[in-house]
Write an enzyme that holds these catalytic residues in place. Structure first.
Site, mmCIF file in Angstrom:
data_model
loop_
_atom_site.group_PDB
_atom_site.id
_atom_site.type_symbol
_atom_site.label_atom_id
_atom_site.label_comp_id
_atom_site.label_asym_id
_atom_site.label_seq_id
_atom_site.Cartn_x
_atom_site.Cartn_y
_atom_site.Cartn_z
ATOM 1 N N ASP A 1 24.429 0.021 -16.163
ATOM 2 C CA ASP A 1 25.622 0.182 -16.981
ATOM 3 C C ASP A 1 25.775 -1.081 -17.814
ATOM 4 O O ASP A 1 25.177 -2.109 -17.521
ATOM 5 C CB ASP A 1 26.843 0.401 -16.086
ATOM 6 C CG ASP A 1 28.046 0.919 -16.868
ATOM 7 O OD1 ASP A 1 27.883 1.181 -18.069
ATOM 8 O OD2 ASP A 1 29.117 1.035 -16.275
ATOM 9 N N ASP B 1 29.369 6.414 -11.110
ATOM 10 C CA ASP B 1 27.934 6.141 -10.959
ATOM 11 C C ASP B 1 27.335 6.795 -9.723
ATOM 12 O O ASP B 1 26.128 6.673 -9.490
ATOM 13 C CB ASP B 1 27.697 4.622 -10.877
ATOM 14 C CG ASP B 1 28.086 3.902 -12.155
ATOM 15 O OD1 ASP B 1 27.831 4.462 -13.232
ATOM 16 O OD2 ASP B 1 28.632 2.790 -12.074
ATOM 17 N N ASN C 1 -9.583 -2.997 19.296
ATOM 18 C CA ASN C 1 -8.500 -2.610 18.387
ATOM 19 C C ASN C 1 -7.237 -3.426 18.651
ATOM 20 O O ASN C 1 -6.520 -3.801 17.713
ATOM 21 C CB ASN C 1 -8.181 -1.124 18.547
ATOM 22 C CG ASN C 1 -9.237 -0.238 17.909
ATOM 23 O OD1 ASN C 1 -10.071 -0.721 17.151
ATOM 24 N ND2 ASN C 1 -9.210 1.039 18.233
ATOM 25 N N ASP D 1 -5.594 -5.546 15.792
ATOM 26 C CA ASP D 1 -4.247 -5.187 15.350
ATOM 27 C C ASP D 1 -3.283 -6.356 15.488
ATOM 28 O O ASP D 1 -2.436 -6.591 14.613
ATOM 29 C CB ASP D 1 -3.730 -3.995 16.164
ATOM 30 C CG ASP D 1 -4.480 -2.708 15.838
ATOM 31 O OD1 ASP D 1 -5.114 -2.666 14.766
ATOM 32 O OD2 ASP D 1 -4.443 -1.779 16.657
ATOM 33 N N ASP E 1 28.403 0.569 -10.140
ATOM 34 C CA ASP E 1 29.409 0.065 -9.210
ATOM 35 C C ASP E 1 30.642 0.948 -9.097
ATOM 36 O O ASP E 1 31.578 0.591 -8.381
ATOM 37 C CB ASP E 1 29.850 -1.334 -9.630
ATOM 38 C CG ASP E 1 30.533 -1.342 -11.000
ATOM 39 O OD1 ASP E 1 30.463 -0.305 -11.699
ATOM 40 O OD2 ASP E 1 31.115 -2.373 -11.372
ATOM 41 N N GLU F 1 -3.079 1.868 13.841
ATOM 42 C CA GLU F 1 -1.934 1.933 14.745
ATOM 43 C C GLU F 1 -0.807 1.000 14.330
ATOM 44 O O GLU F 1 0.356 1.252 14.600
ATOM 45 C CB GLU F 1 -2.376 1.575 16.179
ATOM 46 C CG GLU F 1 -3.452 2.480 16.747
ATOM 47 C CD GLU F 1 -4.829 1.838 16.638
ATOM 48 O OE1 GLU F 1 -5.651 2.096 17.514
ATOM 49 O OE2 GLU F 1 -5.035 1.077 15.677
ATOM 50 N N ASN G 1 -16.600 1.256 11.190
ATOM 51 C CA ASN G 1 -16.908 1.319 12.620
ATOM 52 C C ASN G 1 -17.084 2.754 13.092
ATOM 53 O O ASN G 1 -17.948 3.048 13.927
ATOM 54 C CB ASN G 1 -15.788 0.650 13.425
ATOM 55 C CG ASN G 1 -15.822 -0.857 13.304
ATOM 56 O OD1 ASN G 1 -16.835 -1.431 12.921
ATOM 57 N ND2 ASN G 1 -14.720 -1.504 13.625
#
Length: 867
Positions: free
Chosen positions: A343, A621, A710, A714, A617, A300, A685
């Protein structure tokens, strides 16, 4: 990019016609617009900003984050839990979803604000001529570039950024740097209508370029979305640069793992129901337990951990203002990069040339050639009243002054007096300075004028008194020097009797060839160090440039990067995608590249399985930034490039980019550690629950107990976002490999399930003297305690950081163990149907955990490697 200004429809953009006709078409004049007219045009045309510049709002980012696959699954589980009236589960899931989305939206919103702050450091005003009323005299003032409108008169000077698309009305020695638009590092000459350059209309100055030297004035012909700069964007604006493209490393790893787990999780609940119905006949009575098992298998916290780890890494980079991560997953993608395309100009080199050689006609080093070139540069600058020298002249003057200082002499140009000068200009690629020696009796030629000519080799050699064979030999030598990556200037002289009348181009004949001066791009101070660091960290650098192959190869050699055999854009055009992928794998330098060539090379590398970054830049590009796994742009790049990029650098410094790559790998390592730990524990588990559910006459753990377990596990794992990796984690690209991870999880999950089954045997021995109901509560408490203790051990042993864990991880592990031992003994334990255990259990459990920890350490150090 292709120069096609005629494709735009703004009035006056047509390159034909006189200046007066252009002004009339724009309903303007040489005195400028009036303020009321300018305000009306601003309302009609809009501000002079490119489309899509304003970032998405925080609520919109929050809504977008809900599309994350695991977040969507958590929402689905929450809805299922609500339908089943499992309000505790629904509330926990709602909290997890909210925290994850808030962290992600806040991190990206903060990155955009930082990028906007960097943008404000770029020039934001323009010098404009306007009138208060029709009868008022024109006044010159500074104006925010956003308020420019078509018809405005803009004045340009050295160092100014061109704020909109301009049609020049006047130009004096004007040269403009257009690398952001064309990729060419050499400045382009500009003039008033009547002449054009080889690459673009010479009387147009386009937004995104900057003035190198000279002065000029021009009328604005296009602003905002009508400029060539904005025209380089995709049809729907810059926001589509993050649209459909090949899957990035983040998509292939985190999301790939997520969907694999989602499919497995969705099979778990029906499997539990079917097994209990067949073996125990419980049927739908076990539905809450089946959902709890499915939730137990689900990592989770994955969205939260991923977002936290990436946001923390991005915040550390932004703290020093060096790197702004505009899209959080881009930090993971940086860590996965194994090929970086850059570049040359401004990245590996500075935007200025330096002297590489000065040689006489025989090819021998001769500083006199440099000194004569400096005489030409200085007196042309002064006598032609150029505002500043161009970059090549500046390099010559600096080199001559440095050489003279080293030898204790005065610079050669200090020995002369200037007489006249013929500067370079449109269609003229050489300059002439006419000088004389002061009345010093040491010089026999004090009564003569010396013409010093400097410029393009072919133009200078054509004016020299040379036989055809010698001219051909010197031409070949100039070509060889150019092939080595040098910008070559030829120098010649002639003596003429002193005279008062002006000199003309007709006097540039029968010259005596003096020698060649070669200039090279100055390597960036940190480039060599950064390239070495990138190589140590497993990143291959490839150079994609619009410059000459020899120029790019020379720079690479100077920086310790083997250029191999450069490949030009023409060669790229001849290959299909498969052939280009094979060629790109072994090529370091791609030269004479148009924007489409850069994008094709990047896509070819990605198609071959490389995680590819691109640093650019300019407008040229944009296609490559869009094609790369992660696009990087320096702060002083053009707006559209910064907006298209995923990462913004404070400067064109590869060292800071290397640090960003290292930070991305650290964040990915923490995400990988979380996945290893939570999936190994959860998988073990689930197996144990399935076995116990079939063997026991009661549920091995109640749904509320599963969810509380849990929740604590967590919460403890949030500390993994603050883990610190050792140096070994930074020496290779960090990629989450689903197959390797699943193999690891399977092995350690089975090991964890074995420990759980051993705990069942211990529990059976410890609680056999208790009654049925008390025995069930004690069994639940015993497994609850064992689960949290084993999970604490897994956190301590399967993390991939330094040997000594940081304080947040140590506190989380200790807290998890304490909760596992004390919660069943607390009033909350009784509320969760858990009862205290006999002392015998704790002794036997300590034995199980000792054996489990030892086997875990041996297995981790031996057969199984960390994915």
């Amino acid at each position: 990019m292709a120069w096609a200004p005629e494709a735009r429809t703004a009035p006056g953009r047509d390159t034909g016609g006189t200046s007066l006709e252009v002004l009339r078409a724009l309903d303007s004049g040489p005195r400028g617009l009036t303020e009321p007219e300018a305000e009306a045009r601003l309302a009609r045309h809009g501000e002079n900003v490119f489309p899509g510049r304003r970032p998405a709002s925080w609520p919109r980012r929050f809504a977008r984050s809900l599309r994350d696959p695991f977040t969507a699954v958590l929402i689905f589980l929450g809805l299922v839990s609500s339908v089943m009236a499992s309000w505790g589960t629904a509330c926990v899931i709602a909290v997890l979803v909210t925290v994850s989305c808030v962290l992600r939206a806040t991190g990206e919103h903060r990155a955009d604000r930082s990028a906007a702050g960097l943008r404000e450091l770029v020039a934001t005003t323009a010098t404009v001529r306007r009138r208060a009323t029709e009868s008022a005299p024109p006044a010159t003032r500074e104006l925010p570039v956003e308020q420019l409108v078509p018809g405005d008169l803009v004045l340009l000077g050295p160092g100014d950024l061109v704020p909109a698309d301009l049609r020049l009305l006047r130009a004096t020695g004007l040269t403009v740097h257009e690398a952001a638009l064309t990729g060419e590092s050499a400045p382009a000459d500009k003039s008033a209508p009547g002449a054009t350059t080889a690459t673009a209309p010479g009387h147009l100055c386009l937004q995104g370029s900057s003035v190198v030297s000279g002065t000029g004035s021009g009328v604005v012909v296009a602003t905002g979305r009508d400029t060539v700069l904005s025209g380089a964007l995709p049809a729907n604006g810059p926001q589509v640069t993050h649209g459909r493209r090949l899957p990035r490393p983040f998509d292939r790893s985190v999301n790939g793992i997520a969907w694999t787990l989602i499919r497995f999780m969705l099979l778990t609940a029906p499997l539990v129901l079917l097994a209990d119905a067949l073996v125990r006949g419980r049927g739908l009575a076990t539905l809450p337990f089946a959902v709890a098992v499915a939730v137990g298998l689900t990592p989770e916290m994955l969205p939260v951990i991923v977002t936290s780890a990436l946001a923390r890494g991005a915040a550390l980079l932004a703290r020093d203002g060096e790197v702004i991560v505009r899209r959080l997953p881009a930090l993971h993608d940086l860590g996965a990069v194994d090929v970086l395309c850059v570049d040359k100009t401004g990245t590996l080199t500075e935007d200025r040339p330096v002297l590489a050689l000065a040689e006489d006609p025989a090819g021998h080093a001769d500083q006199d050639v440099l000194r004569w070139a400096a005489v030409n540069a200085l007196w042309t600058l002064h006598l032609a009243e150029l505002p500043v020298p161009d970059a090549l002249d500046e390099a010559v003057l600096e080199a001559d002054a440095t050489d003279a200082l080293a030898h204790g002499d005065d610079p050669r140009f200090a020995l002369f007096e200037g007489v006249d000068a013929l500067p370079c200009g449109p269609g003229r690629r050489l300059s002439t300075a006419v000088v004389r020696l002061p009345g010093d009796p040491r010089f026999a030629l004090a009564g003569t004028h010396t013409l010093v000519v400097k410029g393009a080799p072919e133009d200078v050699l054509d004016r020299c008194a040379l036989d055809p064979a010698e001219r051909a030999r010197l031409t070949r030598r100039a070509d060889d020097l150019a092939a080595e990556g040098l910008r070559v200037l030829a120098v010649a002289r002639a003596e003429r009797p002193a005279r008062d009348r002006p000199y003309t181009e007709a006097d540039e004949r029968d010259l005596t060839f003096t020698g060649f001066v070669g200039l090279a791009d100055a390597p960036a101070p940190t480039a060599a160090e950064a390239l070495a660091a990138l190589a140590r960290n497993g990143v291959t650098v490839k150079v994609l440039t619009g410059d000459h192959p020899g120029t790019a190869a020379r720079v690479c050699r100077e920086l310790g990067l083997d250029p191999g055999t450069p490949v030009t854009g023409d060669r790229v055009d001849e290959l299909d995608d498969a052939e280009l992928a094979r060629l790109a794998a072994g090529t370091t330098v791609f030269a004479r590249c148009a924007p489409a060539h850069k994008a094709r090379v990047v896509r070819a590398l990605r198609g071959a399985g490389h995680a590819t970054g691109f640093l650019g830049d300019g407008v040229n590009d944009l296609a490559a930034l869009h094609a790369a796994d992660v696009g990087v742009c320096p702060r002083d790049g053009v707006d559209v490039a910064r907006e298209a990029a995923d990462v913004v650098l404070a400067s064109k410094d590869l060292t800071s980019l290397d640090r960003a790559i290292v930070a991305g790998r650290g964040a990915t390592a923490n995400i990988s550690a979380y996945l290893r730990i939570t999936l190994s524990s959860n998988f073990g588990n689930v197996i144990a629950m399935l076995v116990a559910g079939l063997m026991l006459p009661f549920l091995p753990m109640l749904p509320a107990q599963v969810l509380v377990q849990n929740l604590f596990f967590d919460a403890a794992q949030l500390a993994l976002a603050f883990d610190r990796q050792d140096d070994r984690a930074h020496t290779r690209p960090a990629v989450l490999r689903p197959r390797a991870l699943l193999r690891f999880v399977t092995g350690f999950g089975l090991l964890n399930a074995t420990a759980d089954l051993a705990t069942f045997a211990v529990l059976a021995l410890a609680v056999r003297s208790l009654g049925a109901e008390a025995g069930q509560d004690a069994f639940h408490a015993g497994w609850f305690t064992e689960n949290l203790l084993t999970q604490a051990m897994v956190m301590a042993l399967l993390r991939s950081g330094r040997l000594r864990a940081p304080r947040p991880v140590r506190v989380a592990v200790a807290g998890l163990a304490i909760v596992g031992l004390l919660l069943p003994l607390s009033p909350l334990g009784a509320m969760l149907s858990m009862s205290p255990l006999p002392a015998l259990y704790y002794g036997l459990l300590a034995l199980v955990l000792t054996v489990y920890g030892g086997v875990l350490w041996v297995a981790r150090s031996g057969r199984f490697s960390l994915p």
